[in-house]
Design a protein around this motif. Structure first.
Motif, PDB file in Angstrom:
ATOM      1  N   GLN A  12     -19.590  -9.302   3.346  1.00 37.58           N
ATOM      2  CA  GLN A  12     -20.496  -8.791   2.326  1.00 37.58           C
ATOM      3  C   GLN A  12     -21.739  -8.187   2.972  1.00 37.58           C
ATOM      4  OE1 GLN A  12     -22.772 -11.640   0.135  1.00 37.58           O
ATOM      5  NE2 GLN A  12     -22.522 -10.547  -1.795  1.00 37.58           N
ATOM      6  N   THR A  17     -18.387  -0.974   1.246  1.00 36.15           N
ATOM      7  CA  THR A  17     -18.204   0.055   0.221  1.00 36.15           C
ATOM      8  C   THR A  17     -18.223   1.443   0.859  1.00 36.15           C
ATOM      9  OG1 THR A  17     -19.205  -1.340  -1.485  1.00 36.15           O
ATOM     10  CG2 THR A  17     -19.121   1.026  -1.918  1.00 36.15           C
ATOM     11  N   LYS A  37     -12.391  -0.978  -5.885  1.00 34.15           N
ATOM     12  CA  LYS A  37     -12.475  -1.333  -4.460  1.00 34.15           C
ATOM     13  C   LYS A  37     -12.308  -2.837  -4.288  1.00 34.15           C
ATOM     14  CE  LYS A  37     -15.663  -2.558  -0.948  1.00 34.15           C
ATOM     15  NZ  LYS A  37     -16.868  -3.418  -0.892  1.00 34.15           N
ATOM     16  N   GLU A  38     -12.940  -3.628  -5.129  1.00 32.98           N
ATOM     17  CA  GLU A  38     -12.899  -5.086  -5.031  1.00 32.98           C
ATOM     18  C   GLU A  38     -12.109  -5.663  -6.202  1.00 32.98           C
ATOM     19  OE1 GLU A  38     -16.791  -6.788  -4.482  1.00 32.98           O
ATOM     20  OE2 GLU A  38     -17.426  -5.188  -3.108  1.00 32.98           O
ATOM     21  N   HIS A  40     -11.117  -9.035  -6.384  1.00 30.74           N
ATOM     22  CA  HIS A  40     -11.514 -10.422  -6.644  1.00 30.74           C
ATOM     23  C   HIS A  40     -10.362 -11.218  -7.255  1.00 30.74           C
ATOM     24  CE1 HIS A  40     -15.819 -10.011  -5.699  1.00 30.74           C
ATOM     25  NE2 HIS A  40     -15.707  -8.804  -6.196  1.00 30.74           N
ATOM     26  N   ASP A  68      -7.196  -3.211  -0.957  1.00 32.73           N
ATOM     27  CA  ASP A  68      -8.236  -3.924  -1.694  1.00 32.73           C
ATOM     28  C   ASP A  68      -9.239  -4.424  -0.667  1.00 32.73           C
ATOM     29  OD1 ASP A  68      -9.692  -5.948  -3.133  1.00 32.73           O
ATOM     30  OD2 ASP A  68      -8.055  -7.377  -2.876  1.00 32.73           O
ATOM     31  N   TRP A  69     -10.540  -4.180  -0.913  1.00 31.64           N
ATOM     32  CA  TRP A  69     -11.555  -4.711   0.001  1.00 31.64           C
ATOM     33  C   TRP A  69     -12.536  -5.550  -0.810  1.00 31.64           C
ATOM     34  CZ3 TRP A  69     -12.448  -2.069   5.145  1.00 31.64           C
ATOM     35  CH2 TRP A  69     -13.195  -2.905   5.988  1.00 31.64           C
ATOM     36  N   THR A  70     -12.334  -6.853  -0.782  1.00 32.79           N
ATOM     37  CA  THR A  70     -13.200  -7.798  -1.479  1.00 32.79           C
ATOM     38  C   THR A  70     -13.895  -8.681  -0.451  1.00 32.79           C
ATOM     39  OG1 THR A  70     -11.727  -7.836  -3.411  1.00 32.79           O
ATOM     40  CG2 THR A  70     -13.302  -9.645  -3.200  1.00 32.79           C
TER      41      THR A  70
END
Length: 231
Positions: A12, A17, A37-38, A40, A68-70
């Motif tokens: 994070q 992003t 993008k996220e 979750h 997916d980038w979470t």
């Protein structure tokens, strides 16, 4: 069963992003079918809150390398085992790490941007402190998905040469590189509020994170020379 072609897990406030926007400039690379993008969702599947199909159905075999980038996945204890179970055997797991002290300050600025109180205290501060324990979190992921699947990048180095960084990920996905556009465009997740750390906090964080940074350099071979916290 479908599967993401790539998975971004953190960290994070480390330019995820911005980097995802660059990664998906390739016409053969994209996000889940809902465009987020996220997602979750991976940790919720692991926790039994959501069924597997709620996640996997977002990534059909349609010729696009969807992912997916979470960032929450990196620090969530149930996400690594779930990823090992659901992802295809060759799916890379992408990690972007920023100087942990700078990352902490950015996270608190974002919390101040979104909060109604003068500054986020105490729960967000505690969570964000743990979020900088990168070496512990990577060890957890390596245990479940295998070290070779983890593609770990240093944010400051990626900022200096984003084309090279994105090309390396595209190569792992089996797609040819394309020229990037608008690499300096501000991220839509940029924080706007100011936040002044209490006296002594940044020094404490430096002491706290130093063993983590040493492990990143020694165990993962990361160049952390641009970070304020040195091993």
């Amino acid at each position: 069963m479908t599967t993401p072609a790539w998975l971004g897990i953190g960290a994070q406030r480390s330019g995820t992003t911005w980097f995802t926007d660059l990664l998906t400039q390739h016409p053969a690379v994209g996000l889940g079918t809902n465009g987020k993008k996220e997602q979750h969702l991976l940790h919720k599947v692991g926790d039994g809150v959501e069924p597997e199909a709620a996640y996997l159905d977002l990534f059909p075999a349609d010729g696009i390398s969807r992912g997916d980038w979470t960032p929450q996945y990196l620090r969530h204890a149930s996400a690594p085992a779930t990823a090992a179970r659901l992802l295809g055997p060759d799916v890379p797991v992408l990690v972007l790490l920023r100087d942990p002290v700078d990352r902490f300050v950015s996270a608190l600025r974002l919390a101040a941007t979104r909060a109604t109180s003068p500054w986020p205290y105490p729960v967000p501060m505690t969570v964000q402190t743990f979020s900088g324990f990168y070496a512990d979190q990577l060890a957890m992921w390596a245990h479940h998905v295998g070290r070779s699947r983890l593609h770990v990048m240093v944010y400051e180095a990626v900022r200096a040469d984003p084309q090279r960084a994105v090309d390396e990920v595209w190569a792992r996905l089996g797609v040819s590189p394309v020229p990037l556009r608008d690499v300096d465009r501000p991220s839509r997740s940029s924080s706007q509020a100011s936040w002044t750390p209490p006296e002594g906090l940044l020094d404490s964080l430096g002491v706290l994170y130093r063993p983590q940074v040493r492990r990143l350099a020694d165990d993962w071979g990361l160049d952390v020379s641009l970070w304020s916290t040195q091993p």
